[in-house]
Design a protein around this motif. Structure first.
Motif, PDB file in Angstrom:
ATOM      1  N   ILE A  30       9.916  50.256  59.323  1.00 17.35           N
ATOM      2  CA  ILE A  30       9.982  48.827  58.984  1.00 17.35           C
ATOM      3  C   ILE A  30      11.222  48.246  59.650  1.00 17.35           C
ATOM      4  O   ILE A  30      12.336  48.709  59.401  1.00 17.35           O
ATOM      5  N   THR A  31      11.018  47.237  60.488  1.00 17.67           N
ATOM      6  CA  THR A  31      12.129  46.556  61.132  1.00 17.67           C
ATOM      7  C   THR A  31      12.096  45.093  60.699  1.00 17.67           C
ATOM      8  O   THR A  31      11.195  44.341  61.103  1.00 17.67           O
ATOM      9  N   ASN A  66       4.816  49.779  46.933  1.00 15.58           N
ATOM     10  CA  ASN A  66       5.331  48.939  45.854  1.00 15.58           C
ATOM     11  C   ASN A  66       6.527  48.150  46.355  1.00 15.58           C
ATOM     12  O   ASN A  66       7.232  48.585  47.267  1.00 15.58           O
ATOM     13  N   VAL A  67       6.745  46.993  45.734  1.00 17.56           N
ATOM     14  CA  VAL A  67       7.932  46.190  45.984  1.00 17.56           C
ATOM     15  C   VAL A  67       8.452  45.793  44.609  1.00 17.56           C
ATOM     16  O   VAL A  67       7.704  45.210  43.817  1.00 17.56           O
ATOM     17  N   ALA A  68       9.697  46.136  44.304  1.00 18.86           N
ATOM     18  CA  ALA A  68      10.242  45.912  42.966  1.00 18.86           C
ATOM     19  C   ALA A  68      11.547  45.134  43.032  1.00 18.86           C
ATOM     20  O   ALA A  68      12.408  45.419  43.867  1.00 18.86           O
ATOM     21  N   ALA A  69      11.678  44.161  42.131  1.00 21.69           N
ATOM     22  CA  ALA A  69      12.888  43.353  42.046  1.00 21.69           C
ATOM     23  C   ALA A  69      13.793  43.888  40.941  1.00 21.69           C
ATOM     24  O   ALA A  69      13.348  44.606  40.047  1.00 21.69           O
ATOM     25  N   THR A  70      15.064  43.498  40.995  1.00 18.78           N
ATOM     26  CA  THR A  70      16.032  43.971  40.008  1.00 18.78           C
ATOM     27  C   THR A  70      15.901  43.256  38.673  1.00 18.78           C
ATOM     28  O   THR A  70      16.409  43.740  37.669  1.00 18.78           O
ATOM     29  N   CYS A  71      15.259  42.094  38.640  1.00 21.62           N
ATOM     30  CA  CYS A  71      15.072  41.395  37.366  1.00 21.62           C
ATOM     31  C   CYS A  71      13.797  40.551  37.427  1.00 21.62           C
ATOM     32  O   CYS A  71      13.252  40.313  38.495  1.00 21.62           O
ATOM     33  N   ASN A 105      22.837  37.980  43.334  1.00 23.80           N
ATOM     34  CA  ASN A 105      22.357  38.786  44.450  1.00 23.80           C
ATOM     35  C   ASN A 105      21.125  39.532  43.959  1.00 23.80           C
ATOM     36  O   ASN A 105      21.236  40.594  43.348  1.00 23.80           O
ATOM     37  N   SER A 106      19.958  38.945  44.185  1.00 26.59           N
ATOM     38  CA  SER A 106      18.701  39.533  43.723  1.00 26.59           C
ATOM     39  C   SER A 106      18.198  40.507  44.780  1.00 26.59           C
ATOM     40  O   SER A 106      17.783  40.103  45.868  1.00 26.59           O
ATOM     41  N   VAL A 107      18.231  41.785  44.444  1.00 30.84           N
ATOM     42  CA  VAL A 107      17.837  42.834  45.388  1.00 30.84           C
ATOM     43  C   VAL A 107      16.374  43.201  45.144  1.00 30.84           C
ATOM     44  O   VAL A 107      15.937  43.351  44.012  1.00 30.84           O
ATOM     45  N   VAL A 108      15.652  43.354  46.240  1.00 36.57           N
ATOM     46  CA  VAL A 108      14.250  43.751  46.192  1.00 36.57           C
ATOM     47  C   VAL A 108      14.119  45.048  46.976  1.00 36.57           C
ATOM     48  O   VAL A 108      14.571  45.135  48.123  1.00 36.57           O
ATOM     49  N   ARG A 109      13.510  46.046  46.354  1.00 34.88           N
ATOM     50  CA  ARG A 109      13.312  47.345  47.012  1.00 34.88           C
ATOM     51  C   ARG A 109      11.867  47.457  47.482  1.00 34.88           C
ATOM     52  O   ARG A 109      10.942  47.184  46.723  1.00 34.88           O
ATOM     53  N   GLU A 119      13.525  50.565  51.493  1.00 36.23           N
ATOM     54  CA  GLU A 119      14.308  49.545  52.191  1.00 36.23           C
ATOM     55  C   GLU A 119      14.699  48.497  51.165  1.00 36.23           C
ATOM     56  O   GLU A 119      14.060  48.373  50.116  1.00 36.23           O
ATOM     57  N   LYS A 120      15.712  47.692  51.467  1.00 27.80           N
ATOM     58  CA  LYS A 120      16.153  46.641  50.555  1.00 27.80           C
ATOM     59  C   LYS A 120      16.304  45.324  51.303  1.00 27.80           C
ATOM     60  O   LYS A 120      16.747  45.302  52.447  1.00 27.80           O
TER      61      LYS A 120
END
Length: 133
Positions: A30-31, A66-71, A105-109, A119-120
């Motif tokens: 993934i780029t 899957n794609v997951a957010a921190t909140c 700072n909403s991080v998505v994995r 990846e983030k």
């Protein structure tokens, strides 16, 4: 006898290492065009969104599992079908600043079968009280 055992073990480890490198060389990659976006100051309750564009620069199809957010304030949407080598895709991320204040700072994995399996990307903002900006 010990030398022979060491040679056998070393040979097996070298073989596994080469096989792992060959697998990772053929893996999807993934780029992202960008890994974060800074919205600057936003007003509490404001909703912002961004589309993170990416390309599969690897040699096999990319599958995002899957794609997951921190909140719960951050909601991602991603392609469910495989992305062929050389093809592009998008991950849309929305952030709702209701109930938030200050630097966010909403991080998505992103979880996938890529050579880097996690990846983030992140949405950055500074949430100000209503009536200021």
């Amino acid at each position: 006898m010990k030398k022979l055992a060491y040679l056998l073990v070393f040979g097996m480890l070298a073989t596994f290492a080469v096989q792992a490198q060959e697998r990772s060389a053929a893996a999807p990659v993934i780029t992202f065009e960008e890994s974060s976006i800074d919205f600057g100051n936003i007003t509490q309750g404001e909703k912002v969104q961004h589309i993170f564009k990416f390309e599969n620069t690897g040699k096999s199809p990319l599958v995002i599992s899957n794609v997951a957010a921190t909140c719960g304030c951050t909601v991602p949407a991603w392609p469910k079908e495989p992305i062929a080598p050389g093809q592009s895709g998008e991950i849309k991320v929305s952030f709702n600043s209701a109930g938030k204040m200050g630097k966010q700072n909403s991080v998505v994995r992103i979880y996938s079968n890529a050579s880097e399996p996690i990846e983030k990307v992140s949405l950055i903002s500074n949430v100000l009280p209503k009536g200021t900006k």
